[in-house]
Design a protein around this motif. Structure first.
Motif, PDB file in Angstrom:
ATOM      1  N   ASN A   1       4.071   5.608  -5.505  1.00 23.81           N
ATOM      2  CA  ASN A   1       4.108   5.658  -6.972  1.00 23.81           C
ATOM      3  C   ASN A   1       3.038   6.593  -7.528  1.00 23.81           C
ATOM      4  O   ASN A   1       3.287   7.350  -8.467  1.00 23.81           O
ATOM      5  CB  ASN A   1       3.937   4.260  -7.563  1.00 23.81           C
ATOM      6  N   LYS A   2       1.820   6.559  -6.947  1.00 21.59           N
ATOM      7  CA  LYS A   2       0.747   7.445  -7.402  1.00 21.59           C
ATOM      8  C   LYS A   2       1.119   8.904  -7.170  1.00 21.59           C
ATOM      9  O   LYS A   2       0.917   9.755  -8.034  1.00 21.59           O
ATOM     10  CB  LYS A   2      -0.560   7.116  -6.680  1.00 21.59           C
ATOM     11  N   ILE A   3       1.671   9.189  -5.994  1.00 25.65           N
ATOM     12  CA  ILE A   3       2.079  10.564  -5.682  1.00 25.65           C
ATOM     13  C   ILE A   3       3.160  11.024  -6.641  1.00 25.65           C
ATOM     14  O   ILE A   3       3.094  12.143  -7.176  1.00 25.65           O
ATOM     15  CB  ILE A   3       2.553  10.659  -4.221  1.00 25.65           C
ATOM     16  N   ASN A   4       4.154  10.169  -6.880  1.00 25.54           N
ATOM     17  CA  ASN A   4       5.228  10.527  -7.815  1.00 25.54           C
ATOM     18  C   ASN A   4       4.677  10.818  -9.207  1.00 25.54           C
ATOM     19  O   ASN A   4       5.087  11.773  -9.860  1.00 25.54           O
ATOM     20  CB  ASN A   4       6.277   9.422  -7.888  1.00 25.54           C
ATOM     21  N   LYS A   5       3.755   9.985  -9.682  1.00 26.53           N
ATOM     22  CA  LYS A   5       3.178  10.192 -11.022  1.00 26.53           C
ATOM     23  C   LYS A   5       2.391  11.511 -11.083  1.00 26.53           C
ATOM     24  O   LYS A   5       2.446  12.226 -12.080  1.00 26.53           O
ATOM     25  CB  LYS A   5       2.304   9.015 -11.408  1.00 26.53           C
ATOM     26  N   LEU A   6       1.641  11.818 -10.026  1.00 22.05           N
ATOM     27  CA  LEU A   6       0.893  13.076  -9.985  1.00 22.05           C
ATOM     28  C   LEU A   6       1.843  14.274 -10.001  1.00 22.05           C
ATOM     29  O   LEU A   6       1.609  15.261 -10.721  1.00 22.05           O
ATOM     30  CB  LEU A   6      -0.008  13.136  -8.753  1.00 22.05           C
TER      31      LEU A   6
ATOM     32  N   THR B   1       2.449   1.596  -3.467  1.00 25.24           N
ATOM     33  CA  THR B   1       1.434   2.029  -4.432  1.00 25.24           C
ATOM     34  C   THR B   1       1.128   3.508  -4.257  1.00 25.24           C
ATOM     35  O   THR B   1       1.064   4.261  -5.230  1.00 25.24           O
ATOM     36  CB  THR B   1       0.147   1.197  -4.260  1.00 25.24           C
ATOM     37  N   ALA B   2       0.959   3.930  -3.015  1.00 25.24           N
ATOM     38  CA  ALA B   2       0.675   5.349  -2.745  1.00 25.24           C
ATOM     39  C   ALA B   2       1.837   6.230  -3.183  1.00 25.24           C
ATOM     40  O   ALA B   2       1.638   7.281  -3.803  1.00 25.24           O
ATOM     41  CB  ALA B   2       0.382   5.549  -1.261  1.00 25.24           C
TER      42      ALA B   2
ATOM     43  N   LYS C   1       0.831  -1.204   0.000  1.00 29.16           N
ATOM     44  CA  LYS C   1       0.000   0.000   0.000  1.00 29.16           C
ATOM     45  C   LYS C   1       0.865   1.253   0.000  1.00 29.16           C
ATOM     46  O   LYS C   1       0.572   2.224  -0.687  1.00 29.16           O
ATOM     47  CB  LYS C   1      -0.927  -0.003   1.217  1.00 29.16           C
TER      48      LYS C   1
END
Length: 82
Positions: free
Chosen positions: A10-15, A7-8, A4
């Motif tokens: 990676n999502k933050i980095n992509k944003l 995943t979080a 988790k």
């Protein structure tokens, strides 16, 4: 729990990257984020590689679970279907 967090992260980095933040130099674009002095780019590369490994292992576990779940759900005394 580690999945988790990875995943979080990676999502933050992509944003952030989508909004123009660059952690590393790419092509002619320079990094525009400065890390704390105690964090080296090498350490960050190792952490990112470990996050990728965790995500890959979690995906593999999920695949195996889907493949063996029908066998686990079958009563022990029941024969395998033909």
């Amino acid at each position: 729990m580690a999945n988790k967090e990875a995943t979080a992260s990676n999502k933050i980095n992509k944003l952030l990257e989508g909004d123009g933040w660059r952690f590393f130099a790419e092509g002619k674009s320079h990094a525009n984020i400065q890390f704390e002095h105690s964090i080296t780019l090498m350490a960050l590369a190792v952490i990112e590689a470990e996050h990728a490994l965790v995500a890959a292992k979690c995906e593999l576990i999920s695949r195996f679970k889907k493949e063996i779940q029908p066998t686990l759900d079958r009563p022990w005394c029941e024969a395998e279907p033909d």
